[in-house]
Design an enzyme around this catalytic site. Structure first.
Site, PDB file in Angstrom:
ATOM      1  N   GLU A 253       0.879  -1.174   0.000  1.00 18.05           N
ATOM      2  CA  GLU A 253       0.000   0.000   0.000  1.00 18.05           C
ATOM      3  C   GLU A 253       0.913   1.219   0.000  1.00 18.05           C
ATOM      4  O   GLU A 253       1.494   1.576   1.029  1.00 18.05           O
ATOM      5  CB  GLU A 253      -0.920  -0.023   1.217  1.00 18.05           C
ATOM      6  CG  GLU A 253      -1.841  -1.235   1.288  1.00 18.05           C
ATOM      7  CD  GLU A 253      -2.868  -1.281   0.172  1.00 18.05           C
ATOM      8  OE1 GLU A 253      -3.099  -0.232  -0.474  1.00 18.05           O
ATOM      9  OE2 GLU A 253      -3.433  -2.353  -0.068  1.00 18.05           O
ATOM     10  N   CYS A 287      -1.827   9.210   2.252  1.00 11.64           N
ATOM     11  CA  CYS A 287      -1.570   8.710   0.899  1.00 11.64           C
ATOM     12  C   CYS A 287      -2.720   8.998  -0.052  1.00 11.64           C
ATOM     13  O   CYS A 287      -2.512   9.151  -1.253  1.00 11.64           O
ATOM     14  CB  CYS A 287      -1.277   7.210   0.940  1.00 11.64           C
ATOM     15  SG  CYS A 287      -2.606   6.214   1.676  1.00 11.64           S
TER      16      CYS A 287
END
Length: 485
Positions: A253, A287
């Protein structure tokens, strides 16, 4: 703070102990520089001890009735609920999270724990037909064994828990290495929660260390079968390379450069609210944050005026103050990097509608527009409070600009026509996109992950079963097979 010093240890095979390395990781409050804890680093030998302890404990845990495994997760959830105020204080102190951010992280952490409780009972086998007479094919879902988890500094409690809890629920043992800036919230705090919940020794080990001490030991060690990494794409590529060379599965991720698109028929005031939150939540250290805000020229003037006014009203300061909306960046290196990026982008031709300045690790928000089309800042992740406003003419140009990035994590489209938004969303090369909402979302049962440089694999819901179990085929011949010789 005794909370931090009490947890400033390695946690290996059910024992709290100091690391044997020759230097310490110092845990600082990023707002005021207060020293929270000092933790002697774990050595490669201690990483080996942690993996071996996990290996010894795992099989008995896999053989444990899943209802019993579920009970441990239920106790962990109750502990988090009971200790929520002190965990929130730790998030504020260790990573400079505001009270709003701490509440947001803990809400999601509890939701993911609730889903992990259900995962313990989720794996299901199959019986499949065979072309061979008398044969029965059984396909079992079994734990992978030992999982290595490497977590980031921005949402450390949530993003450690997000892999640790499902892996344990599914019958695995786990080695967790938290980020050096958040060793407590991202590491030993979880160990304490699961220890108090009755998790048997050896099943969760936390090693606080650094690549400077252990190199790639955490990745190359023969015991773990899966590595779950959350962090930058630069480090993620290294993790993927090392794991591929050692035939290990990875879940990555990684970073993002998400676009929030405002079409000409959008509710502008609502789009402004969504864009401000999506860009500046946790100082932009997310993110999924909306790095780029793409606005149709038909509404550009109105949107920009309202966006800049709202951003200028945000309160920057001490994250311990409930009124604060923008706290500090995680460390001085990040603060200096963001300030330098803004200055260089303006020097290269961009216009600063707001030009944020650094005061220690506090960096006030910037809003930049008029960027040259070839500006490198448009294609990179910005892990700080900087918004880029980019105008466009029509859907096709919006899609082209949104896709002009090596990343593909999240995104959003604002429009008065939902199906129009869905059509535009389908053209964006990203793992997740949200119509008439922000870009920062994570839900326990919905697949989470990115495309391109934003990662490999998915987490959440059934994706957790795929990530942390494997399939085993056992055939049974009830009759007699015929062999050619």
């Amino acid at each position: 703070m005794s909370f931090f010093t009490d947890l400033a240890h390695q946690y290996i095979d059910g024992e709290w102990r100091p690391g044997k390395g020759s230097w310490d990781i110092i845990d600082f409050n990023p707002f005021d520089g207060e020293k929270l804890a000092s933790i002697p680093v774990a050595t490669a030998e201690e990483v080996d001890q942690a993996y071996r302890a996990a290996e010894r404990a795992q099989q008995a845990w896999a053989d444990t009735n899943p209802y019993a495994r579920r009970t441990v997760l239920e106790k962990a959830l109750r502990i988090v609920e009971e200790r929520e105020p002190e965990i929130a204080e730790a998030i504020v102190a260790e990573l400079g999270g505001t009270h709003l951010k701490a509440a947001f992280e803990l809400h999601l952490a509890k939701e993911f724990l609730r889903e992990a409780i259900q995962l313990a009972l989720r794996p299901a086998g199959q019986i499949l037909p065979s072309p061979t007479e008398g044969k029965e094919n059984r396909v079992y879902r079994v734990p992978v064994g030992v999982v290595g988890v490497i977590s980031p500094f921005n949402f450390p409690f949530l993003l450690s828990l997000k892999s640790v809890a499902p892996a344990l629920a599914l019958g695995n043992a786990v080695i967790l290495k938290p980020h050096q800036n958040t060793p407590i919230c991202g590491g030993t705090l979880l160990a304490k929660v699961f220890e108090d919940a009755g998790l048997p020794a050896g099943l969760l080990n936390v090693v606080v260390t650094d690549i400077a001490e252990i190199g790639d030991t955490l990745l190359e060690h023969p015991v773990p079968q899966v590595i779950s990494f959350t962090g930058s794409d630069k480090v993620g590529r290294h993790v993927a390379t090392v794991c591929a060379a050692n035939l290990k599965r990875v879940v990555l991720e990684l970073g993002g450069n998400s676009a929030l698109i405002v079409l000409d028929d959008a509710d502008v005031e609502y789009a402004v609210d969504a864009a401000v939150f999506s860009r500046y939540v946790h100082q932009g250290q997310v993110c999924m944050a909306a790095n780029r805000i793409l606005v149709d020229r038909a509404v550009e003037a109105e949107f920009t005026e309202k966006f800049v006014a709202k951003v200028a009203s945000l309160t920057v300061g001490d994250p311990a103050d409930p009124a604060t909306q923008i706290g500090p960046l995680i460390n001085s290196s990040q603060a200096e990097s963001i300030s330098r990026l803004v200055d260089e982008t303006v020097e290269s031709g961009a216009t600063a509608l707001l030009h944020g300045r650094a005061d220690g690790n506090l960096v006030s928000p910037s809003v930049l527009t008029g960027l040259p089309a070839d500006s490198p800042v448009l294609r990179q992740e910005i892990f700080g409070p900087v918004a880029l406003i980019v105008p466009f003419d029509g859907e096709d140009e919006a899609v082209r600009i949104a896709n002009d990035t090596p990343y593909g994590l999240s995104g959003a489209v604002h429009t008065g026509n939902i199906e129009r938004g869905v059509r535009v969303g389908q053209r964006i090369h990203t793992g997740m996109i949200h119509i008439n909402d922000g870009t920062v979302h994570d839900e326990p049962i919905v697949p989470f992950g990115g495309e391109k440089g934003s990662g490999l694999g998915r987490l959440n819901g059934e994706s957790m079963v795929e990530a942390f179990t494997t399939q085993k085929w056992i055939s049974v011949q009830h009759g007699r097979s015929q062999f050619p010789f």
